[in-house]
Design a protein around this motif. Structure first.
Motif, PDB file in Angstrom:
ATOM      1  N   LEU A 266     -13.462 -14.615  -9.271  1.00 44.79           N
ATOM      2  CA  LEU A 266     -12.117 -14.629  -8.591  1.00 44.79           C
ATOM      3  C   LEU A 266     -11.231 -13.909  -9.635  1.00 44.79           C
ATOM      4  CD1 LEU A 266     -10.422 -14.617  -6.010  1.00 44.79           C
ATOM      5  CD2 LEU A 266     -10.064 -17.037  -6.628  1.00 44.79           C
ATOM      6  N   ARG A 267     -11.101 -14.494 -10.584  1.00 47.35           N
ATOM      7  CA  ARG A 267      -9.977 -14.249 -11.756  1.00 47.35           C
ATOM      8  C   ARG A 267     -10.318 -12.666 -11.922  1.00 47.35           C
ATOM      9  NH1 ARG A 267     -11.050 -18.005 -14.937  1.00 47.35           N
ATOM     10  NH2 ARG A 267     -12.124 -16.767 -16.522  1.00 47.35           N
ATOM     11  N   HIS A 268     -11.385 -12.443 -12.234  1.00 47.72           N
ATOM     12  CA  HIS A 268     -11.875 -10.899 -12.685  1.00 47.72           C
ATOM     13  C   HIS A 268     -11.585 -10.042 -11.491  1.00 47.72           C
ATOM     14  CE1 HIS A 268     -13.409 -11.081 -16.625  1.00 47.72           C
ATOM     15  NE2 HIS A 268     -13.890 -12.147 -16.462  1.00 47.72           N
ATOM     16  N   ALA A 269     -11.870 -10.465 -10.221  1.00 51.96           N
ATOM     17  CA  ALA A 269     -11.690  -9.692  -9.212  1.00 51.96           C
ATOM     18  C   ALA A 269     -10.261  -9.320  -8.753  1.00 51.96           C
ATOM     19  CB  ALA A 269     -12.167 -10.226  -7.830  1.00 51.96           C
ATOM     20  N   LYS A 270      -9.361 -10.375  -8.823  1.00 51.23           N
ATOM     21  CA  LYS A 270      -8.046  -9.957  -8.752  1.00 51.23           C
ATOM     22  C   LYS A 270      -7.273  -9.116  -9.680  1.00 51.23           C
ATOM     23  CE  LYS A 270      -6.832 -14.248  -6.348  1.00 51.23           C
ATOM     24  NZ  LYS A 270      -6.099 -15.587  -6.290  1.00 51.23           N
ATOM     25  N   ARG A 271      -7.824  -9.276 -11.220  1.00 49.17           N
ATOM     26  CA  ARG A 271      -7.292  -8.401 -12.088  1.00 49.17           C
ATOM     27  C   ARG A 271      -7.681  -6.805 -11.863  1.00 49.17           C
ATOM     28  NH1 ARG A 271      -9.833  -6.696 -16.221  1.00 49.17           N
ATOM     29  NH2 ARG A 271     -11.801  -8.145 -15.958  1.00 49.17           N
ATOM     30  N   LEU A 272      -8.905  -6.733 -11.551  1.00 50.77           N
ATOM     31  CA  LEU A 272      -9.283  -5.487 -11.182  1.00 50.77           C
ATOM     32  C   LEU A 272      -8.701  -4.850 -10.103  1.00 50.77           C
ATOM     33  CD1 LEU A 272     -13.133  -5.865 -12.169  1.00 50.77           C
ATOM     34  CD2 LEU A 272     -11.403  -4.520 -13.355  1.00 50.77           C
ATOM     35  N   LEU A 273      -8.662  -5.693  -9.047  1.00 51.12           N
ATOM     36  CA  LEU A 273      -7.880  -4.990  -7.843  1.00 51.12           C
ATOM     37  C   LEU A 273      -6.313  -4.813  -8.122  1.00 51.12           C
ATOM     38  CD1 LEU A 273      -9.641  -7.631  -5.258  1.00 51.12           C
ATOM     39  CD2 LEU A 273      -9.853  -4.987  -5.201  1.00 51.12           C
ATOM     40  N   ARG A 274      -5.737  -5.544  -8.704  1.00 53.86           N
ATOM     41  CA  ARG A 274      -4.280  -5.415  -9.066  1.00 53.86           C
ATOM     42  C   ARG A 274      -4.104  -4.521  -9.939  1.00 53.86           C
ATOM     43  NH1 ARG A 274      -4.040 -11.235  -9.732  1.00 53.86           N
ATOM     44  NH2 ARG A 274      -3.986 -10.609 -12.002  1.00 53.86           N
ATOM     45  N   GLY A 275      -4.929  -4.187 -10.926  1.00 56.12           N
ATOM     46  CA  GLY A 275      -4.405  -3.164 -12.163  1.00 56.12           C
ATOM     47  C   GLY A 275      -5.215  -2.084 -12.117  1.00 56.12           C
ATOM     48  N   SER A 276      -5.828  -1.593 -11.299  1.00 57.66           N
ATOM     49  CA  SER A 276      -6.828  -0.415 -11.216  1.00 57.66           C
ATOM     50  C   SER A 276      -6.867   0.211  -9.998  1.00 57.66           C
ATOM     51  CB  SER A 276      -8.011  -0.671 -11.857  1.00 57.66           C
ATOM     52  OG  SER A 276      -8.954  -1.121 -10.952  1.00 57.66           O
TER      53      SER A 276
END
Length: 317
Positions: A266-276
């Protein structure tokens, strides 16, 4: 290693570690796995002193955020204190650094309590190289210790290591160490040495302690993610335990392997969805999902919304 005729890719396959550890220095590798990696690399290259040679190739800017933080201390003595604060952690599990003064001389020793023996001496040589590089930040790149003490049998050849370390070698000691003049402890960063890479943290970079079961497990799950969807048998093996024992330890801390995996994904998914702008399908594959629909269902279960809806809301749309 390529210069010595070896294949990095083949070594990593043999020890079942992801190639990402070479590209992402912040990834944490348990010490027992470092032992295995160095032993396999030594076999691959046919170099009985592989760890020592690698240690002499190390520079402070290659030591990750932790190494850079250590080498930003005002004096050598302070840098050594920083190293002592942070090295008894996952990357160097069960590492004990000791400084002893004998008149005008300092002995800086590095002891690994990890019971594994295969590859140990390579890791000890590598650790001595790390220690020497820290001193060189304050004493100059041409500096060498007065004596390098090793745990090899007392009758072992000295000449090959003396050529590599550029110092007198003394074998047969319980704990590896370097010895040098105590006058260096007050040295500031040497003018001819490039400053270490910038560190964003204002204090010690966070590294999980050996006794922190949740953090150490999470760190190895992070490593596992680079091999696909994290598997408990892989993670348990890297931690030197069994899946059943690992689940029991996690249960004692009120969580489970699946919960830790979900938190990480979830942490990685949120980061990738927000930042790319990477497509959701590609993000799913990057996170180890063979079917993007499984990722979408999992994300909805975690957050109550789809990945696309989360990205839209995060972008202010």
């Amino acid at each position: 290693m390529k210069d010595q005729g070896g294949s990095i890719e083949r070594v990593l396959r043999k020890v079942d570690l992801p190639y990402a550890i070479l590209e992402q220095r912040e990834l944490i590798v348990p010490l027992r796995e470092q032992f295995r990696l160095l032993e396999r690399a030594a076999r691959e290259t046919g170099d009985p002193y592989f760890g020592a040679r690698l240690g002499q190739a190390v520079k402070s800017e290659d030591l990750s955020a932790f190494g850079a933080w250590v080498c930003k201390a005002g004096t050598l003595g302070d840098a050594m204190k920083r190293a002592h604060v942070g090295l008894n952690a996952m990357l160097q599990t069960s590492t004990v650094l000791t400084v002893s003064l004998n008149g005008s001389r300092v002995r800086w020793s590095i002891e690994f309590i990890e019971p594994e023996t295969e590859g140990r001496h390579h890791n000890e040589f590598l650790a001595l190289g790390y220690a020497m590089d820290i001193v060189r930040v304050y004493a100059g790149r041409r500096w060498t210790p007065d004596v390098v003490r090793t745990a090899l049998p007392s009758g072992s050849p000295r000449a090959p290591l003396e050529d590599i370390f550029g110092a007198n070698i003394s074998h047969g000691h319980a704990v590896p160490a370097i010895e040098f003049s105590a006058s260096l402890l007050g040295n500031t960063i040497f003018s001819g040495v490039l400053a270490p890479a910038e560190v964003t943290e204002s204090c010690e970079p966070p590294v999980p302690r050996q006794s922190d079961v949740l953090s150490t497990t999470a760190a190895v799950i992070e490593l596992a993610l680079h091999e696909g969807y994290p598997r408990i048998d892989w993670v348990a093996a890297k931690l030197g335990t069994t899946p059943r024992s690992l689940q029991r330890r996690l249960s004692q801390h009120g969580t489970s392997f699946a919960d830790l995996v979900d938190e990480l994904l979830l942490r990685h998914a949120k980061r990738l969805l927000r930042g790319s702008t990477v497509p959701v399908t590609d993000i799913a594959i990057q996170l180890g999902y063979s079917d993007p629909a499984h990722f979408t269902r999992a994300f909805r279960r975690w957050t109550g919304e789809s990945p696309s809806a989360y990205r839209h809301a995060a972008s202010g749309g």
